[in-house]
Design a protein around this motif. Structure first.
Motif, PDB file in Angstrom:
ATOM      1  N   ILE A 176      -3.384  -9.944  -4.685  1.00 32.16           N
ATOM      2  CA  ILE A 176      -2.176  -9.200  -5.038  1.00 32.16           C
ATOM      3  C   ILE A 176      -2.227  -8.752  -6.492  1.00 32.16           C
ATOM      4  CG2 ILE A 176       0.327  -9.385  -5.338  1.00 32.16           C
ATOM      5  CD1 ILE A 176       0.365 -11.294  -2.957  1.00 32.16           C
ATOM      6  N   GLU A 177      -2.612  -9.672  -7.377  1.00 30.71           N
ATOM      7  CA  GLU A 177      -2.616  -9.358  -8.804  1.00 30.71           C
ATOM      8  C   GLU A 177      -3.698  -8.349  -9.155  1.00 30.71           C
ATOM      9  OE1 GLU A 177      -0.894 -13.526 -10.701  1.00 30.71           O
ATOM     10  OE2 GLU A 177      -3.068 -13.275 -10.444  1.00 30.71           O
ATOM     11  N   SER A 178      -4.880  -8.478  -8.564  1.00 33.19           N
ATOM     12  CA  SER A 178      -5.979  -7.570  -8.900  1.00 33.19           C
ATOM     13  C   SER A 178      -5.713  -6.147  -8.437  1.00 33.19           C
ATOM     14  CB  SER A 178      -7.288  -8.079  -8.286  1.00 33.19           C
ATOM     15  OG  SER A 178      -7.186  -8.146  -6.865  1.00 33.19           O
ATOM     16  N   ASN A 179      -4.915  -5.980  -7.409  1.00 36.98           N
ATOM     17  CA  ASN A 179      -4.612  -4.641  -6.873  1.00 36.98           C
ATOM     18  C   ASN A 179      -3.205  -4.164  -7.210  1.00 36.98           C
ATOM     19  OD1 ASN A 179      -7.009  -3.872  -4.906  1.00 36.98           O
ATOM     20  ND2 ASN A 179      -6.610  -6.047  -4.593  1.00 36.98           N
ATOM     21  N   ASN A 180      -2.473  -4.954  -8.017  1.00 42.47           N
ATOM     22  CA  ASN A 180      -1.103  -4.577  -8.411  1.00 42.47           C
ATOM     23  C   ASN A 180      -0.241  -4.221  -7.199  1.00 42.47           C
ATOM     24  OD1 ASN A 180      -1.528  -4.871 -11.212  1.00 42.47           O
ATOM     25  ND2 ASN A 180      -2.491  -2.839 -11.296  1.00 42.47           N
ATOM     26  N   LEU A 181      -0.330  -5.054  -6.162  1.00 45.30           N
ATOM     27  CA  LEU A 181       0.341  -4.719  -4.907  1.00 45.30           C
ATOM     28  C   LEU A 181       1.849  -4.825  -4.988  1.00 45.30           C
ATOM     29  CD1 LEU A 181      -2.027  -6.446  -2.315  1.00 45.30           C
ATOM     30  CD2 LEU A 181      -2.004  -4.068  -3.085  1.00 45.30           C
ATOM     31  N   PHE A 182       2.352  -5.600  -5.941  1.00 43.81           N
ATOM     32  CA  PHE A 182       3.801  -5.742  -6.062  1.00 43.81           C
ATOM     33  C   PHE A 182       4.408  -4.751  -7.048  1.00 43.81           C
ATOM     34  CE2 PHE A 182       4.022 -10.473  -4.625  1.00 43.81           C
ATOM     35  CZ  PHE A 182       3.802 -10.053  -3.323  1.00 43.81           C
ATOM     36  N   GLU A 183       3.586  -3.842  -7.591  1.00 47.67           N
ATOM     37  CA  GLU A 183       4.113  -2.800  -8.467  1.00 47.67           C
ATOM     38  C   GLU A 183       4.540  -1.624  -7.613  1.00 47.67           C
ATOM     39  OE1 GLU A 183       4.772  -2.973 -11.570  1.00 47.67           O
ATOM     40  OE2 GLU A 183       3.887  -4.960 -11.859  1.00 47.67           O
ATOM     41  N   SER A 184       5.667  -1.012  -7.970  1.00 52.37           N
ATOM     42  CA  SER A 184       6.174   0.107  -7.186  1.00 52.37           C
ATOM     43  C   SER A 184       5.249   1.301  -7.323  1.00 52.37           C
ATOM     44  CB  SER A 184       7.580   0.490  -7.656  1.00 52.37           C
ATOM     45  OG  SER A 184       7.541   0.970  -8.983  1.00 52.37           O
ATOM     46  N   ASN A 185       5.187   2.109  -6.272  1.00 48.76           N
ATOM     47  CA  ASN A 185       4.343   3.305  -6.293  1.00 48.76           C
ATOM     48  C   ASN A 185       4.772   4.280  -7.365  1.00 48.76           C
ATOM     49  OD1 ASN A 185       2.806   2.385  -4.138  1.00 48.76           O
ATOM     50  ND2 ASN A 185       4.161   3.309  -2.612  1.00 48.76           N
ATOM     51  N   ILE A 186       6.092   4.295  -7.616  1.00 46.67           N
ATOM     52  CA  ILE A 186       6.613   5.227  -8.616  1.00 46.67           C
ATOM     53  C   ILE A 186       6.040   4.904  -9.983  1.00 46.67           C
ATOM     54  CG2 ILE A 186       8.701   6.006  -9.794  1.00 46.67           C
ATOM     55  CD1 ILE A 186      10.227   5.558  -7.229  1.00 46.67           C
ATOM     56  N   LYS A 187       6.004   3.583 -10.288  1.00 46.84           N
ATOM     57  CA  LYS A 187       5.493   3.177 -11.587  1.00 46.84           C
ATOM     58  C   LYS A 187       4.012   3.491 -11.689  1.00 46.84           C
ATOM     59  CE  LYS A 187       5.308  -0.730 -14.773  1.00 46.84           C
ATOM     60  NZ  LYS A 187       5.672  -2.146 -14.990  1.00 46.84           N
ATOM     61  N   GLN A 188       3.274   3.230 -10.620  1.00 47.47           N
ATOM     62  CA  GLN A 188       1.858   3.515 -10.635  1.00 47.47           C
ATOM     63  C   GLN A 188       1.611   5.006 -10.784  1.00 47.47           C
ATOM     64  OE1 GLN A 188       0.104   1.817  -7.131  1.00 47.47           O
ATOM     65  NE2 GLN A 188       0.499  -0.285  -7.779  1.00 47.47           N
ATOM     66  N   GLN A 189       2.417   5.834 -10.068  1.00 45.92           N
ATOM     67  CA  GLN A 189       2.264   7.275 -10.176  1.00 45.92           C
ATOM     68  C   GLN A 189       2.582   7.759 -11.574  1.00 45.92           C
ATOM     69  OE1 GLN A 189       4.734   8.875  -7.098  1.00 45.92           O
ATOM     70  NE2 GLN A 189       3.410   8.153  -5.442  1.00 45.92           N
ATOM     71  N   ASP A 190       3.619   7.173 -12.181  1.00 48.08           N
ATOM     72  CA  ASP A 190       3.966   7.560 -13.547  1.00 48.08           C
ATOM     73  C   ASP A 190       2.833   7.222 -14.510  1.00 48.08           C
ATOM     74  OD1 ASP A 190       6.347   8.465 -12.671  1.00 48.08           O
ATOM     75  OD2 ASP A 190       7.510   6.682 -13.230  1.00 48.08           O
ATOM     76  N   ASN A 191       2.228   6.027 -14.331  1.00 46.88           N
ATOM     77  CA  ASN A 191       1.126   5.640 -15.197  1.00 46.88           C
ATOM     78  C   ASN A 191      -0.074   6.547 -14.996  1.00 46.88           C
ATOM     79  OD1 ASN A 191       2.576   3.519 -16.274  1.00 46.88           O
ATOM     80  ND2 ASN A 191       1.812   2.016 -14.804  1.00 46.88           N
ATOM     81  N   ASN A 192      -0.372   6.881 -13.731  1.00 45.61           N
ATOM     82  CA  ASN A 192      -1.485   7.776 -13.458  1.00 45.61           C
ATOM     83  C   ASN A 192      -1.242   9.157 -14.048  1.00 45.61           C
ATOM     84  OD1 ASN A 192      -2.760   5.737 -12.047  1.00 45.61           O
ATOM     85  ND2 ASN A 192      -1.995   6.391 -10.042  1.00 45.61           N
ATOM     86  N   SER A 193       0.011   9.630 -13.919  1.00 44.51           N
ATOM     87  CA  SER A 193       0.333  10.947 -14.461  1.00 44.51           C
ATOM     88  C   SER A 193       0.210  10.954 -15.976  1.00 44.51           C
ATOM     89  CB  SER A 193       1.759  11.350 -14.045  1.00 44.51           C
ATOM     90  OG  SER A 193       1.863  11.438 -12.648  1.00 44.51           O
ATOM     91  N   TYR A 194       0.657   9.851 -16.597  1.00 48.63           N
ATOM     92  CA  TYR A 194       0.561   9.758 -18.058  1.00 48.63           C
ATOM     93  C   TYR A 194      -0.901   9.735 -18.504  1.00 48.63           C
ATOM     94  CZ  TYR A 194       0.870   7.810 -22.756  1.00 48.63           C
ATOM     95  OH  TYR A 194       0.728   7.586 -24.096  1.00 48.63           O
TER      96      TYR A 194
END
Length: 220
Positions: A176-194
């Motif tokens: 779970i921790e290595s894949n950030n599975l508990f992080e919301s997709n929105i946050k991941q998308q925001d980080n990727n966009s940034y």
């Protein structure tokens, strides 16, 4: 203690409005009984539209006719499809509201999270159970941050899921921790966009510097 007719008339006036009360007064003054009946039925149709939540109750048409009868001061004389009785409305008691007797163990997650955990426990396929844990974990992490305004680790979230499900829902914490599975997709998308915007900006700056060097006469 029995409510007075005038008090109930005031309540109905607020519920249906002054215009409906004026129509009731007009109908009661009509001399022809058949015309009073016809106009009353038209007014009942209007009252049903003004009070749509009444349709969810039993015998709502009869209640509407009793409302009309009360608004007329119990003087309405028409061929109604139901016996008109002001006392039936006057003595009406509000429906008893059901209050939840049990409270969620973790108030910051809420009762719905416990229901989702229960649904996840019912899944027989292992992949479905893992997908349920991931979805619930994302939601719980978001709710925790909203409630506490601070960060929370994945091991705490997973531990809460284990406890709520009595150990029936579990996953490998390191996965779970290595894949950030508990992080919301929105946050991941925001980080990727940034990160993508930062990379694009760096590339643009590099191209601009290269273009400036090539156009400078001293470099020729």
């Amino acid at each position: 203690m029995e409510a007075s007719t005038s008090f109930k008339q005031d309540l109905l006036l607020r519920e249906y409005g002054r215009n409906v009360q004026d129509l009731v007064n007009y109908i009661t003054k009509l001399e022809d009984r058949s015309e009073r009946t016809r106009q009353s039925q038209l007014l009942i149709n209007l009252m049903a539209k003004l009070n749509p939540q009444l349709r969810d109750t039993q015998d709502y048409q009869q209640k509407l006719w009793n409302h009309l009868f009360v608004m007329s001061g119990s003087t309405l004389d028409v061929d109604a499809p139901y016996p008109l009785n002001a006392m039936e409305y006057l003595n009406d008691k509000p429906q008893k509201m059901e209050y939840p007797l049990d409270t969620p163990k973790y108030k910051h997650y809420g009762k719905n999270v416990e229901l989702l955990v229960q649904r996840g426990m019912e899944a027989e396929d292992e992949k479905e159970r893992e997908a349920a844990i991931i979805s619930i974990g994302k939601l719980m992490k978001t709710l925790y941050r909203s409630y506490n305004k601070e960060n929370i680790t994945d091991d705490v979230i997973l531990g809460d899921i284990r406890e709520i499900s009595n150990g029936k829902l579990d996953m490998d914490l390191s996965y779970i921790e290595s894949n950030n599975l508990f992080e919301s997709n929105i946050k991941q998308q925001d980080n990727n966009s940034y990160q993508q915007r930062s990379q694009n900006q760096s590339n643009n700056n590099a191209r601009n510097k290269k273009s400036n060097r090539s156009s400078n006469p001293r470099n020729k």
